[in-house]
Design an enzyme around this catalytic site. Structure first.
Site, PDB file in Angstrom:
ATOM      1  N   HIS A  72     -57.383 -38.490 -54.142  1.00 10.30           N
ATOM      2  CA  HIS A  72     -56.129 -38.705 -54.875  1.00 10.30           C
ATOM      3  C   HIS A  72     -55.060 -39.076 -53.861  1.00 10.30           C
ATOM      4  O   HIS A  72     -54.727 -38.272 -53.002  1.00 10.30           O
ATOM      5  CB  HIS A  72     -55.686 -37.433 -55.589  1.00 10.30           C
ATOM      6  N   ASP A 108     -59.666 -30.661 -59.768  1.00  6.69           N
ATOM      7  CA  ASP A 108     -60.553 -31.817 -59.951  1.00  6.69           C
ATOM      8  C   ASP A 108     -61.711 -31.706 -58.960  1.00  6.69           C
ATOM      9  O   ASP A 108     -61.522 -31.366 -57.793  1.00  6.69           O
ATOM     10  CB  ASP A 108     -59.792 -33.120 -59.729  1.00  6.69           C
ATOM     11  N   SER A 143     -58.011 -34.223 -52.157  1.00  4.07           N
ATOM     12  CA  SER A 143     -56.686 -34.573 -52.656  1.00  4.07           C
ATOM     13  C   SER A 143     -55.678 -34.289 -51.554  1.00  4.07           C
ATOM     14  O   SER A 143     -55.782 -34.876 -50.481  1.00  4.07           O
ATOM     15  CB  SER A 143     -56.401 -33.766 -53.936  1.00  4.07           C
TER      16      SER A 143
END
EC number: 3.1.1.61
Length: 189
Positions: A39, A132, A12
């Site tokens: 992400h 995540d 991310s």
């Protein structure tokens, strides 16, 4: 032949730089497909693919609905969709609810690919600002996959790799500059 059928990578915040570094050092003879979930916050993943392709010695492309998972290719999860791997080793895209505030979700990709490849894969969790990927990494490990986690001290954002270590543990916890070498050792025939 080695036991690993695929490589998964999740990241991310700070992920673009981390992915560029790893892909630049991966051996171009890696035979496994590489699935990437990053992400980005962008509505379009085309720019991410273009930026990664400038550094990668392997081809980089956006994963598309029903397209086959191909060895020696970096497949990037599209923005706004969960990336799944079907048992037929084709991609499926989903607009199901966000997981860990994310779509695409690293957890979803890791779990789906683990099922499709029957656990014979290497999963890499790198820099990021949320958790995540941690549950997905635990799923990979429970199904006899191999987990590589970026040392949180070398991550631009340490929350994601730290969550991975806390929830799943790792088979290898290495700094960013050692991830590609670890994958080359594990995955080259």
């Amino acid at each position: 032949m080695n036991a690993w059928n695929a490589i998964l990578m999740g990241c991310s915040a700070g992920g673009l730089t981390a992915l560029q570094h790893v892909l630049a050092e991966l051996d171009p003879d890696i035979p496994q497909p590489i699935l990437v979930c990053c992400h980005t916050g962008s509505a379009d993943v085309a720019l991410l693919c273009e930026l990664l392709a400038r550094h990668s010695r392997l081809p980089v492309e956006e994963a598309r609905e029903r397209a086959p998972v191909r060895g020696g290719v970096v497949h990037v999860a599209p923005s706004g969709y969960h990336l799944l791997v079907e048992p037929t080793l084709r991609f499926a895209l989903s607009v199901d609810d966000k997981v860990a505030y994310s779509r695409p979700s690293i957890d979803v990709m890791f779990e789906s690919a683990t099922d499709a490849f029957q656990g014979h894969l290497v999963a890499v969790l790198m820099t990021g600002a949320n958790a995540d990927g941690a549950e997905g990494l635990a799923y990979v490990r429970r199904h006899h996959g191999y987990a590589v986690v970026q040392d949180p001290a070398s991550a631009e954002a340490s929350a994601m790799p730290q969550a991975g270590l806390d929830i799943a543990g790792a088979d290898a916890c290495v700094p960013l500059n050692a991830i590609a070498g670890t994958l080359n050792r594990l995955c080259l025939p």
